[in-house]
Design a protein around this motif. Structure first.
Motif, PDB file in Angstrom:
ATOM      1  N   UNK A  29       0.851  -1.188   0.000  1.00  0.00           N
ATOM      2  CA  UNK A  29       0.000   0.000   0.000  1.00  0.00           C
ATOM      3  C   UNK A  29       0.887   1.238   0.000  1.00  0.00           C
ATOM      4  N   UNK A  30       0.294   2.381  -0.325  1.00  0.00           N
ATOM      5  CA  UNK A  30       0.985   3.654  -0.151  1.00  0.00           C
ATOM      6  C   UNK A  30       0.748   4.167   1.270  1.00  0.00           C
ATOM      7  N   UNK A  31       1.612   5.070   1.685  1.00  0.00           N
ATOM      8  CA  UNK A  31       1.408   5.826   2.928  1.00  0.00           C
ATOM      9  C   UNK A  31       2.160   7.136   2.774  1.00  0.00           C
ATOM     10  N   UNK A  32       1.639   8.176   3.406  1.00  0.00           N
ATOM     11  CA  UNK A  32       2.257   9.494   3.299  1.00  0.00           C
ATOM     12  C   UNK A  32       2.448  10.162   4.659  1.00  0.00           C
ATOM     13  N   UNK A  33       1.873   9.571   5.721  1.00  0.00           N
ATOM     14  CA  UNK A  33       1.921  10.176   7.049  1.00  0.00           C
ATOM     15  C   UNK A  33       2.257   9.122   8.091  1.00  0.00           C
ATOM     16  N   UNK A  34       2.702   9.578   9.266  1.00  0.00           N
ATOM     17  CA  UNK A  34       3.038   8.657  10.353  1.00  0.00           C
ATOM     18  C   UNK A  34       1.829   7.855  10.831  1.00  0.00           C
ATOM     19  N   UNK A  35       0.668   8.470  11.084  1.00  0.00           N
ATOM     20  CA  UNK A  35      -0.468   7.676  11.562  1.00  0.00           C
ATOM     21  C   UNK A  35      -0.894   6.580  10.598  1.00  0.00           C
ATOM     22  N   UNK A  36      -0.929   6.875   9.307  1.00  0.00           N
ATOM     23  CA  UNK A  36      -1.313   5.859   8.332  1.00  0.00           C
ATOM     24  C   UNK A  36      -0.239   4.779   8.245  1.00  0.00           C
ATOM     25  N   UNK A  37       1.025   5.156   8.316  1.00  0.00           N
ATOM     26  CA  UNK A  37       2.102   4.165   8.303  1.00  0.00           C
ATOM     27  C   UNK A  37       1.939   3.180   9.453  1.00  0.00           C
ATOM     28  N   UNK A  38       1.586   3.666  10.618  1.00  0.00           N
ATOM     29  CA  UNK A  38       1.382   2.787  11.767  1.00  0.00           C
ATOM     30  C   UNK A  38       0.200   1.844  11.538  1.00  0.00           C
ATOM     31  N   UNK A  39      -0.843   2.320  10.886  1.00  0.00           N
ATOM     32  CA  UNK A  39      -2.019   1.489  10.626  1.00  0.00           C
ATOM     33  C   UNK A  39      -1.717   0.352   9.658  1.00  0.00           C
ATOM     34  N   UNK A  40      -0.960   0.636   8.608  1.00  0.00           N
ATOM     35  CA  UNK A  40      -0.755  -0.362   7.557  1.00  0.00           C
ATOM     36  C   UNK A  40       0.436  -1.274   7.823  1.00  0.00           C
ATOM     37  N   UNK A  41       1.346  -0.870   8.682  1.00  0.00           N
ATOM     38  CA  UNK A  41       2.609  -1.584   8.856  1.00  0.00           C
ATOM     39  C   UNK A  41       2.421  -3.056   9.214  1.00  0.00           C
TER      40      UNK A  41
END
Length: 280
Positions: A29-41
């Protein structure tokens, strides 16, 4: 002093991605922010900080206006949120086309300033020399072929690539970038049969987006699959949520409660509390 966040031993590497060729599909997936990165990691094998950030976050009409500074800023944000997934950052338009030396200088900057594990470059046969130059100098590369958004002016828009006689040209692109050293190849917006041919023809994983379920992995823009947009959805996107609608409902309720002075209520304001003792 380094500002990069320490990563545990279980963090994935390019060799781990290569080893998945023909095995369990890669989730990307893509991610552009810290909160989203934490969700998808915890769910993904590979996270792309794509130049799609220009359209998704900054409201640009296409990716051509994205800068190195934008990619570095969002790359740093995503790095802070990842512990497991391999992180790839796009080299933006104008940052590598002049030749291998330009590409190397900007790739080194991305790696040093974001802590990314690899960079991504759009282009096929004509980019093979640059990919080889980078990989020989310890810069892991993900290639991107088929519909390459940085080339939309040459393509005349976002159009499916590789139909009819053009299929052999896209296949040649895939072979060239894989033989040049790319450890994975994003295949975008090609006929399903061509996605399968490419996956069977090259020795490194293919990551499909509008390609084929037979690819070694799949990637989507996270905001697309979460339903954050209501005005446009590409054919290849499946919405796994409708967050835009939920967000609009929540914002409307908030606005109504502010206007009627029901927010903040007793649970959201502070009382007087005990007086603080003065200094003696």
């Amino acid at each position: 002093m380094s500002t990069q966040t320490a990563r545990p031993a279980k963090a994935l590497t390019p060799p781990d991605i290569i080893a998945r060729k023909g095995g369990d599909p890669l989730v990307c997936l893509t991610a552009y922010t810290t909160p989203v990165a934490k969700l998808v990691d915890g769910h993904c094998d590979l996270i792309l900080v794509g130049d799609s950030v220009g359209m998704v976050v900054h409201g640009l009409d296409n990716t051509l206006g994205v800068t190195m500074e934008m990619m570095i800023l969002h790359g740093q944000a995503v790095r802070r949120g990842l512990r497991h997934a391999l992180m790839v950052v796009d080299l933006p338009f104008g940052a590598y086309e002049a030749g291998p030396d330009q590409a190397f200088a900007n790739a080194v900057r991305l790696v040093k300033e974001t802590g990314c594990d690899a960079i991504k470059i759009e282009g096929g046969v004509h980019m093979a020399e640059t990919i080889r130059f980078l990989t020989e100098r310890s810069i892991p590369v993900v290639a991107h072929i088929g519909l390459t958004p940085q080339s939309i002016r040459r393509f005349g828009g976002y159009k499916v690539q590789g139909r009819g006689d053009a299929a052999d040209h896209v296949l040649a692109d895939a072979v060239a970038v894989s033989e040049a050293g790319a450890f994975a190849v994003v295949v975008e917006s090609v006929p399903e049969s061509l996605g399968t041919r490419i996956t069977e023809a090259i020795a490194v994983p293919t990551i499909g987006i509008g390609a084929s379920a037979t690819c070694d992995g799949q990637i989507l823009v996270v905001d697309d699959m979460l339903g954050m947009f209501t005005d446009f959805t590409p054919k290849f996107v499946k919405r796994y949520g409708e967050l835009a609608g939920h967000a609009q409902e929540a914002i409307a309720r908030y606005a109504e409660e502010v206007r009627t002075r029901t927010f903040p209520g007793p649970d959201h304001v502070y009382g007087e509390g005990p007086a603080k003792a003065g200094k003696t």
